[in-house]
Design an enzyme around this catalytic site. Structure first.
Site, PDB file in Angstrom:
ATOM      1  N   ILE A  15       0.902  -1.155   0.040  1.00 38.18           N
ATOM      2  CA  ILE A  15       0.120  -0.125  -0.069  1.00 38.18           C
ATOM      3  C   ILE A  15       0.861   1.193  -0.039  1.00 38.18           C
ATOM      4  O   ILE A  15       0.343   2.265  -0.769  1.00 38.18           O
ATOM      5  CB  ILE A  15      -0.923  -0.148   1.285  1.00 38.18           C
ATOM      6  CG1 ILE A  15      -1.793  -1.184   1.146  1.00 38.18           C
ATOM      7  CG2 ILE A  15      -1.840   1.453   1.247  1.00 38.18           C
ATOM      8  CD1 ILE A  15      -2.650  -1.341   2.544  1.00 38.18           C
ATOM      9  N   ASP A  61      12.788   4.016  10.810  1.00 36.79           N
ATOM     10  CA  ASP A  61      11.787   2.835  11.514  1.00 36.79           C
ATOM     11  C   ASP A  61      10.967   3.514  12.538  1.00 36.79           C
ATOM     12  O   ASP A  61      11.305   4.182  13.475  1.00 36.79           O
ATOM     13  CB  ASP A  61      13.181   1.998  12.141  1.00 36.79           C
ATOM     14  CG  ASP A  61      12.491   1.022  12.677  1.00 36.79           C
ATOM     15  OD1 ASP A  61      11.355   0.720  13.039  1.00 36.79           O
ATOM     16  OD2 ASP A  61      13.552   0.088  13.191  1.00 36.79           O
ATOM     17  N   TYR A 158      -1.853  -7.470  16.926  1.00 34.01           N
ATOM     18  CA  TYR A 158      -2.102  -6.297  15.836  1.00 34.01           C
ATOM     19  C   TYR A 158      -3.488  -5.743  16.032  1.00 34.01           C
ATOM     20  O   TYR A 158      -3.299  -4.028  15.992  1.00 34.01           O
ATOM     21  CB  TYR A 158      -2.237  -7.170  14.395  1.00 34.01           C
ATOM     22  CG  TYR A 158      -2.465  -6.425  13.146  1.00 34.01           C
ATOM     23  CD1 TYR A 158      -1.643  -5.322  12.876  1.00 34.01           C
ATOM     24  CD2 TYR A 158      -3.737  -6.381  12.449  1.00 34.01           C
ATOM     25  CE1 TYR A 158      -1.885  -4.718  11.832  1.00 34.01           C
ATOM     26  CE2 TYR A 158      -3.961  -5.677  11.317  1.00 34.01           C
ATOM     27  CZ  TYR A 158      -3.086  -4.696  11.176  1.00 34.01           C
ATOM     28  OH  TYR A 158      -3.243  -3.946   9.944  1.00 34.01           O
ATOM     29  N   LYS A 162      -3.698  -1.213  17.079  1.00 37.04           N
ATOM     30  CA  LYS A 162      -4.313  -0.520  15.960  1.00 37.04           C
ATOM     31  C   LYS A 162      -5.662   0.192  16.957  1.00 37.04           C
ATOM     32  O   LYS A 162      -6.107   1.296  16.563  1.00 37.04           O
ATOM     33  CB  LYS A 162      -5.045  -1.116  14.775  1.00 37.04           C
ATOM     34  CG  LYS A 162      -3.797  -1.531  13.912  1.00 37.04           C
ATOM     35  CD  LYS A 162      -3.071  -0.353  13.184  1.00 37.04           C
ATOM     36  CE  LYS A 162      -2.109  -0.808  12.048  1.00 37.04           C
ATOM     37  NZ  LYS A 162      -1.774   0.256  11.383  1.00 37.04           N
ATOM     38  N   VAL A 191      -6.353  -6.024   1.765  1.00 37.31           N
ATOM     39  CA  VAL A 191      -5.465  -5.946   0.718  1.00 37.31           C
ATOM     40  C   VAL A 191      -4.301  -7.118   0.621  1.00 37.31           C
ATOM     41  O   VAL A 191      -3.909  -7.437   1.115  1.00 37.31           O
ATOM     42  CB  VAL A 191      -4.744  -4.506   0.937  1.00 37.31           C
ATOM     43  CG1 VAL A 191      -3.855  -4.120  -0.424  1.00 37.31           C
ATOM     44  CG2 VAL A 191      -5.548  -3.591   1.358  1.00 37.31           C
ATOM     45  N   THR A 193      -1.242  -8.073   0.328  1.00 36.30           N
ATOM     46  CA  THR A 193       0.108  -7.783   0.723  1.00 36.30           C
ATOM     47  C   THR A 193       0.607  -8.776   1.406  1.00 36.30           C
ATOM     48  O   THR A 193       0.006 -10.001   1.590  1.00 36.30           O
ATOM     49  CB  THR A 193       0.010  -6.759   1.750  1.00 36.30           C
ATOM     50  OG1 THR A 193      -0.845  -7.012   2.869  1.00 36.30           O
ATOM     51  CG2 THR A 193      -0.485  -5.487   1.127  1.00 36.30           C
TER      52      THR A 193
END
Length: 253
Positions: A15, A61, A158, A162, A191, A193
């Site tokens: 993305i 980073d 994850y 988020k 997506v 990926t």
């Protein structure tokens, strides 16, 4: 359309790389500051920057505070005084197991990259965003972080990192409202990926039905990024704090 400066993290592939292309193509006078963690793994981006001098690459980073601290010197070297749009795309998504099986390091790593890093990056870029009138801050998030529309899918560290980022979005929006900032999270869709491929392998082992559902929603990085770019360009002050998907529909936090 007047030229603008965009600062986009995580642009070596997927993305992020497509976002660089999309905003560069909107106006060849746009300045695209594309960040990558490892320059040696960004060959396509480097080739793109050679063909498009408006694309500038810097090392960053977002999970490393020392690296974030080096943003100023790199922007100064490029002569960048102001940024119109900051898009946090860089993220870590490597936690799709049961909470009972997820180790503490996995949580620490995900919160460091997905929550703390983006917040520290906004702190660093604030003065550059303030120098322009556009003042847009966009976080690529996920519907896997939704609390009110919780899906029984193991996104674990994850999704939780988020969700914490989404809370930061709301607080940034509140704190910066008087300065006319627009702050939003965007769900990019399911997506194609490397991250999605990894998660699908995990779901295949534990939940074939979930895997089939996600496969049915799959879109390319190009479709996602092109749609996000159009959405970002259309954002207005009254949109700040809303949680959008890549199609421009409101989502539930």
């Amino acid at each position: 359309m007047s030229a603008q400066a965009y600062f986009i993290t995580g642009t070596n592939r997927g993305i992020g790389l497509e976002l660089v292309k999309a905003f560069s193509n909107l106006n060849k006078s746009n300045i695209i500051i594309a960040t990558v963690r490892d320059l040696s793994r960004a060959e396509e981006l480097k080739e793109l920057s050679v063909a498009n001098p408006n694309i500038k690459i810097i090392q960053l980073d977002v999970g490393d505070e020392e690296s974030i601290g080096k943003i100023d010197e790199q922007l100064e070297a490029l002569g960048i005084k102001g940024i119109d749009v900051y898009i946090n795309n860089g993220a870590l998504g490597d936690s799709f197991d049961s909470l009972f099986k997820t180790e503490s390091k996995t949580f620490y790593d995900h919160f460091r990259v997905n929550t703390i890093g983006p917040i520290l990056t906004v702190q660093k870029l604030y003065k550059y965003l303030l120098a322009k009138q556009t003042r847009k801050i966009v976080f690529i998030s996920t519907m896997g972080a939704s609390l009110s529309n919780f899906q029984a899918i193991n996104t674990t560290a994850y999704g939780e990192s988020k969700a914490a980022l989404n809370h930061a979005v709301l607080q940034f929006g509140s704190e910066l409202k008087h300065e006319n900032f627009i702050v939003v999270p965007i769900h990019p869709g399911v997506v194609e990926t490397d991250m999605a491929e990894h998660s699908l392998k995990s779901f295949k082992e534990r939940g074939p039905a979930v895997m089939d559902m996600l496969l049915g929603q799959m879109i390319t990085s190009e479709v996602s990024a092109t749609s996000i770019a159009k959405l970002v360009e259309s954002l207005k002050p009254e949109d700040s704090g809303k949680f959008y998907n890549y199609k421009g529909d409101d989502e539930a936090y």
